[in-house]
Scaffold this motif. Sequence first.
Motif, PDB file in Angstrom:
ATOM      1  N   ASP A 202      19.952   2.512  24.773  1.00 35.66           N
ATOM      2  CA  ASP A 202      19.530   1.851  23.297  1.00 35.66           C
ATOM      3  C   ASP A 202      19.391   0.100  23.694  1.00 35.66           C
ATOM      4  O   ASP A 202      19.653  -0.830  22.681  1.00 35.66           O
ATOM      5  CB  ASP A 202      19.892   1.879  22.087  1.00 35.66           C
ATOM      6  N   PHE A 203      18.868  -0.196  25.009  1.00 34.64           N
ATOM      7  CA  PHE A 203      19.223  -1.338  25.058  1.00 34.64           C
ATOM      8  C   PHE A 203      18.141  -0.843  26.957  1.00 34.64           C
ATOM      9  O   PHE A 203      17.906  -0.251  27.474  1.00 34.64           O
ATOM     10  CB  PHE A 203      20.516  -1.764  25.961  1.00 34.64           C
TER      11      PHE A 203
ATOM     12  N   GLU B  87       7.540   1.658  25.952  1.00 31.06           N
ATOM     13  CA  GLU B  87       8.332   0.565  24.764  1.00 31.06           C
ATOM     14  C   GLU B  87       9.517   1.670  25.341  1.00 31.06           C
ATOM     15  O   GLU B  87       8.801   2.941  25.358  1.00 31.06           O
ATOM     16  CB  GLU B  87       8.088   0.660  23.758  1.00 31.06           C
ATOM     17  N   GLY B  88      11.030   1.942  24.998  1.00 35.50           N
ATOM     18  CA  GLY B  88      12.002   2.869  24.933  1.00 35.50           C
ATOM     19  C   GLY B  88      12.522   2.837  23.741  1.00 35.50           C
ATOM     20  O   GLY B  88      12.486   1.958  23.179  1.00 35.50           O
ATOM     21  N   THR B  89      13.151   3.984  23.750  1.00 37.18           N
ATOM     22  CA  THR B  89      14.090   3.999  22.938  1.00 37.18           C
ATOM     23  C   THR B  89      15.377   4.902  22.927  1.00 37.18           C
ATOM     24  O   THR B  89      15.417   4.447  24.603  1.00 37.18           O
ATOM     25  CB  THR B  89      13.833   4.953  21.741  1.00 37.18           C
ATOM     26  N   TYR B  90      16.059   5.562  22.669  1.00 32.85           N
ATOM     27  CA  TYR B  90      17.249   6.071  23.254  1.00 32.85           C
ATOM     28  C   TYR B  90      17.884   7.615  23.501  1.00 32.85           C
ATOM     29  O   TYR B  90      16.579   7.889  22.596  1.00 32.85           O
ATOM     30  CB  TYR B  90      18.173   5.175  22.484  1.00 32.85           C
TER      31      TYR B  90
ATOM     32  N   CYS C 214      15.984   4.075  34.623  1.00 33.35           N
ATOM     33  CA  CYS C 214      16.418   3.678  35.569  1.00 33.35           C
ATOM     34  C   CYS C 214      16.337   1.334  34.937  1.00 33.35           C
ATOM     35  O   CYS C 214      17.633   0.704  35.707  1.00 33.35           O
ATOM     36  CB  CYS C 214      16.399   3.182  37.206  1.00 33.35           C
ATOM     37  N   GLY C 215      15.682   1.076  34.301  1.00 34.93           N
ATOM     38  CA  GLY C 215      15.168  -0.523  33.860  1.00 34.93           C
ATOM     39  C   GLY C 215      16.639  -0.942  32.928  1.00 34.93           C
ATOM     40  O   GLY C 215      17.098  -1.461  32.358  1.00 34.93           O
ATOM     41  N   SER C 216      17.511   0.238  32.691  1.00 33.96           N
ATOM     42  CA  SER C 216      19.453   0.319  31.391  1.00 33.96           C
ATOM     43  C   SER C 216      19.576  -0.182  32.302  1.00 33.96           C
ATOM     44  O   SER C 216      20.970  -0.120  32.153  1.00 33.96           O
ATOM     45  CB  SER C 216      18.864   1.272  30.839  1.00 33.96           C
ATOM     46  N   LEU C 217      20.023   0.602  33.955  1.00 36.13           N
ATOM     47  CA  LEU C 217      21.023   0.457  34.703  1.00 36.13           C
ATOM     48  C   LEU C 217      21.970  -0.850  35.012  1.00 36.13           C
ATOM     49  O   LEU C 217      23.240  -0.898  34.835  1.00 36.13           O
ATOM     50  CB  LEU C 217      20.803   1.392  35.418  1.00 36.13           C
TER      51      LEU C 217
END
Length: 749
Positions: free
Chosen positions: A611-612, A581-584, A697-700
């Motif tokens: 945050d995405f 899980e990711g945050t910002y 990199c999943g946010s790019l």
Amino acid sequence: MSIQEYRPPGVIGYVTPLSARPGERLDFKISSLGDRAITAKVVRLDCCDPNPLGPGLKSEQVKFGLSAVYPAREQKTHLGSCAFGALPTIPVTQDLTVELTVRPGFVSATDQTIFSLQDIAGTTGVALIINDGGLFLKNLQSPTQPQSLDLSLKLNVWRNLEVCFSDNGVIVRTSTVETSKVAESRLIAGLGEALRDVDHICLAALWNGHPKDCFNGTIEAPGLSVASPEALETGRTIIAQWTFTDSGNSEWVSDDIDPSRGLQLINLPMRAVRSSSWTGRHMDWKVAPEEYAAITFHSDDLSDCAWETTIAVTVPDEVPSGVYGLAVENDIATDTIPFYVLPGASAQRQKIVFLAPTFTYIAYANHARGNFAGPLEERVKDWGAYPHNPDVVGTFGYSTYNRHPDGTGVTISSRLRPIMTMRPGYLVYHDLHGSGMRGFPADSHLTDWLTTKGFTFDVLTDEDLDREGVDALSPYDVVLTGTHPEYHTRRTIQAILAYRQTGGRLMYLGGNGFYWKIGRDQDFPHILELRRAEGGMRVWASKPGEYHNQLDGEYGGLWRRNGIPPQKVAGVGFTAEGNFEGTYYVRTEESFAGELAFLFEGISADERLGDFGLSGGGAAGFEIDQACAELGTPEFVTVIAASEGHGPSFETTYEELLTPGVIDGGPRPYGGMRSNIVYGLDENGGGLFSVGSITFCGSLSHNGYDNNISRLLENCLRKFLSTPRGGGDAHAPSSTDTNPPIGSHSYDS
């Protein structure tokens, strides 16, 4: 589709080598169920994420001069290691005795062969087997049940075995190594006829052109002797003997009696292991080889599928460097086998090189996680993702994150086998907030971004870097890593350090990087070895005394314990991990310095960064790193952002702790449960930009690649490209720059 209904892959394959330059050859070894013919084409792999909410799978066919249809056949994989070789001539008029010491590691209700005396085909001879702990003799010519010896071996206990064959029958003796207490069994029926054509020995398996009925355990000091009146002291003459002391030889074992004759080691059994005489006084097998005179065999070892080449391809001269795949198809299935095209030997290099973390891909190759059944399986079906999972297909061996049947960790991993986890569209997790990808497909988030933004780049692999050293990186202004460059050799680590020290710029775009040290032998370029020594977040631990590699003899474990913490390489190092899980991130006070304003051009001062995203829903997550001056973070870098808001699943890594909650070292400005983004230019022109998160990199691609993570990365990359190596201020791109100028895209946060 349910796991119970699962069928073997209809078509699947692998390639060797993994990368090639124009003019060099790639051999694709493919198995097609039912010997079905296949079609093949080469595609450039841009995005390997099947998530319908992301960019989607992207590939483009490339001319490679392939034929329309290729004949193919079904090719089998045979797991299990053994030692196999020819014997000296055995006098038929004399008794024959086999002696060895064994330690069973796994007891099951299946036949495990301790040794076989046989012909080369395994159709005649005799085998000593263990089944449910009991010992049996099997006549290879007889279809009847093996003969019970009424003797047993205990799990993980060393026992000496002596098996004497004569015309009067068979005598089998066992004795404990510690007490020498002897148990004996006699079989009246002789096996003289079964031994008449014996000319080979196989340790830890029956040899049928491949290992069969493999043993899970350790063997030491095997030897053969015959009755001999001339041998006055013992009445026996040793005709073959193997001491196993040369733990660095992974290919064969020489016969002490006749060194020209040896046993071939099949599927790389584990060497540099403790023998029955290990005292605990020596931790390095090279110092006391007599205490490591043993070999551990496993029924699921695999170093090389040894398939025949189905399609041989020479890389055309005009094909640019990049990430490609051979897409093959028969009338029931498809497969895409990834490979890399390196820049031509005389080709002009791009300014950017992507260093593909193939050692990490191989370390994780075919990782069976036990999580496929249920929601993940349904998602794979719904998204049309890669269908095969190691939880179901165990045919091609496992990863260094799995265990052998005896409970020990898998230390050897090979690329000479189909790697299901290294496929476009392979999903690892049922990610509620993203795609759930790691490794090879997750790294396409970066290469897709580069292509979409118009950045041209070359590609190198870890294996290329290990072979060529810093010279492979020297032509480039900027080196980009993947999302998880975890596994490295000394040569790759030193090459990256040397590159930075000579003015190169490193952009570390992942987390948990430069962490484990692996062993390699240039005679086995397809193999890597891992010993999980003291410390580290690990799913298994090497046994004390078995921390040194068999392939290169070096101490394994963490790079932090080998004198090169990740912070020395990339400015940040692994500090915590949690669920996928990711945050910002938020900006630090230092990031508002005037000289760093360019990094945040187009980004509001108070907005959350990332945050995405398609990896856990945020740019900072799963495995995270932070700066630490005590561990080598260079003075020239600044922490420009730090994450916050990590959930309760996140824990500090073990090597960071002295006792629970007590960090080893002084306080860090942005420590705690945080990831750090660092940036800096050294006075020698070298540079660092590190994001300290696997999910970055999943946010790019979020919002059509128009977001603050994409902007931050582009701003930094353009700074590195526009600043001459060796120092100096930023300058406008030259007219020959193939990358679009900064400001050519508009952004919304």
